[in-house]
Design an enzyme around this catalytic site. Structure first.
Site, PDB file in Angstrom:
ATOM      1  N   ASN A  54     -20.815 142.150  64.920  1.00 39.92           N
ATOM      2  CA  ASN A  54     -21.272 143.141  63.955  1.00 39.92           C
ATOM      3  C   ASN A  54     -20.205 144.233  63.871  1.00 39.92           C
ATOM      4  O   ASN A  54     -19.772 144.755  64.902  1.00 39.92           O
ATOM      5  CB  ASN A  54     -22.607 143.736  64.410  1.00 39.92           C
ATOM      6  N   HIS A  63     -17.362 144.057  70.877  1.00 42.14           N
ATOM      7  CA  HIS A  63     -18.121 143.076  71.648  1.00 42.14           C
ATOM      8  C   HIS A  63     -18.510 141.911  70.761  1.00 42.14           C
ATOM      9  O   HIS A  63     -18.789 142.079  69.579  1.00 42.14           O
ATOM     10  CB  HIS A  63     -19.379 143.695  72.267  1.00 42.14           C
TER      11      HIS A  63
HETATM   12  P1  5GP Z   1     -24.489 145.716  68.213  1.00 45.88           P
HETATM   13  O1  5GP Z   1     -25.785 146.129  67.571  1.00 45.88           O
HETATM   14  O2  5GP Z   1     -23.560 146.914  68.383  1.00 45.88           O
HETATM   15  O3  5GP Z   1     -23.817 144.544  67.567  1.00 45.88           O
HETATM   16  O4  5GP Z   1     -24.854 145.200  69.662  1.00 45.88           O
HETATM   17  C1  5GP Z   1     -25.126 146.043  70.733  1.00 45.88           C
HETATM   18  C2  5GP Z   1     -25.966 145.265  71.718  1.00 45.88           C
HETATM   19  O5  5GP Z   1     -25.983 145.971  72.952  1.00 45.88           O
HETATM   20  C3  5GP Z   1     -27.434 145.105  71.297  1.00 45.88           C
HETATM   21  O6  5GP Z   1     -27.742 143.722  71.167  1.00 45.88           O
HETATM   22  C4  5GP Z   1     -28.222 145.774  72.403  1.00 45.88           C
HETATM   23  O7  5GP Z   1     -29.415 145.091  72.739  1.00 45.88           O
HETATM   24  C5  5GP Z   1     -27.227 145.781  73.557  1.00 45.88           C
HETATM   25  N1  5GP Z   1     -27.392 146.874  74.483  1.00 45.88           N
HETATM   26  C6  5GP Z   1     -27.604 148.188  74.183  1.00 45.88           C
HETATM   27  N2  5GP Z   1     -27.670 148.921  75.311  1.00 45.88           N
HETATM   28  C7  5GP Z   1     -27.506 148.045  76.347  1.00 45.88           C
HETATM   29  C8  5GP Z   1     -27.487 148.220  77.767  1.00 45.88           C
HETATM   30  O8  5GP Z   1     -27.612 149.323  78.314  1.00 45.88           O
HETATM   31  N3  5GP Z   1     -27.295 147.102  78.511  1.00 45.88           N
HETATM   32  C9  5GP Z   1     -27.148 145.863  77.947  1.00 45.88           C
HETATM   33  N4  5GP Z   1     -26.974 144.834  78.775  1.00 45.88           N
HETATM   34  N5  5GP Z   1     -27.147 145.668  76.607  1.00 45.88           N
HETATM   35  C10 5GP Z   1     -27.330 146.752  75.824  1.00 45.88           C
END
Ligand code: 5GP
Ligand code: ZN
Length: 113
Positions: A86, A99
């Protein structure tokens, strides 16, 4: 970056379930899994998104891609996984440290919706 959640995980200041590590990346289970396998693969160094990482550190970006495959294989899904980057808030990015989401273990629709 001191105020970055994923930099804090890399530093060990915030706990995570780490499943793999290499010189360039670490991988840990997503806290809110969207599939039976949902692992985040991130570079150790901070860049806000995958394109920025690739432009500045292509070796690390390539390692992230190959590590994503190795993680899917280790989870038993090397033959069928989805790798998602994303990029930008409107596209669903909420953590601005590059990521990849390694997703596997269920069927995925296309287009993604
Ligand atoms: P994005 O929305 O930026 O593509 O993905 C971020 C991801 O990080 C989300 O899927 C969310 O669930 C995950 N995430 C957010 N905070 C934490 C955390 O403290 N630990 C872990 N393991 N994942 C997290
Ligand atoms: Zn960071």
């Amino acid at each position: 970056m001191s105020d970055c959640l994923f930099c804090s995980i890399v530093a060990g200041d915030i706990p995570a379930t780490i499943v793999a590590e290499c010189e360039h990346t670490i991988a840990f289970r997503d806290i809110n899994p969207q599939a039976p396998v949902h692992i985040l693969v991130i570079p150790r160094i901070h860049h806000p998104d995958i394109a920025s990482l690739a432009a500045a550190e292509p070796v690390a970006a390539a390692a992230l891609l190959t590590d994503a495959r190795a993680i899917a294989e280790a989870e038993g899904f090397g033959h069928a996984y989805r790798l998602v980057f994303n990029t930008g808030a409107e596209a669903g990015q909420s953590v601005f440290h590059a990521h990849g989401h390694v997703l596997a273990g269920r069927e995925f629709s296309w287009p993604p919706g």
